[in-house]
Design a protein around this motif. Sequence first.
Motif: not given
Length: 150
Positions: A81, A139, A141
């Motif tokens: 990430s 988030s 990835i």
Amino acid sequence: MTLTFEDFPPGRFGTFGPRHVTRDEILAFAAEFDPQPMHLDEEAAAKSMLRGLSGSGWHLCSLMMRMMADGFITRAASLGSPGVDEVRWLSPLRPGDDLMLDVDVLEARPSKSRPELGIVKFKCTVRNAKGEALGEMTSPILIKRREGAV
């Protein structure tokens, strides 16, 4: 079966858990990584705005990451990430909590600079057994695309 970029369309991906949290692990994490009174001392914690012993927000993030890894990341063609867009601590993590993790795909797009991979933006919400949201994390990835998808 390895999950590739194409396995992550926008929408609900899944719910993972449960993960039981003990008083001892809250104390151990706090002693090593976040030694504040509300995470270490029940009397001091009772006088804090949290009104009782609570796990560190960083402990909650670590638990979320473990639940993601156990739930799907270790089965995905993940390349890592570039970071975390947002983390929010909403309610205290308490000893005895049983956690569930809801994972949603907010966005999935092929990389413009590296067509062999895609960027999947996840929103993860961790809840206790009462259904209260304790924390959220958003988030991206990086995930390999399926052979022949390019």
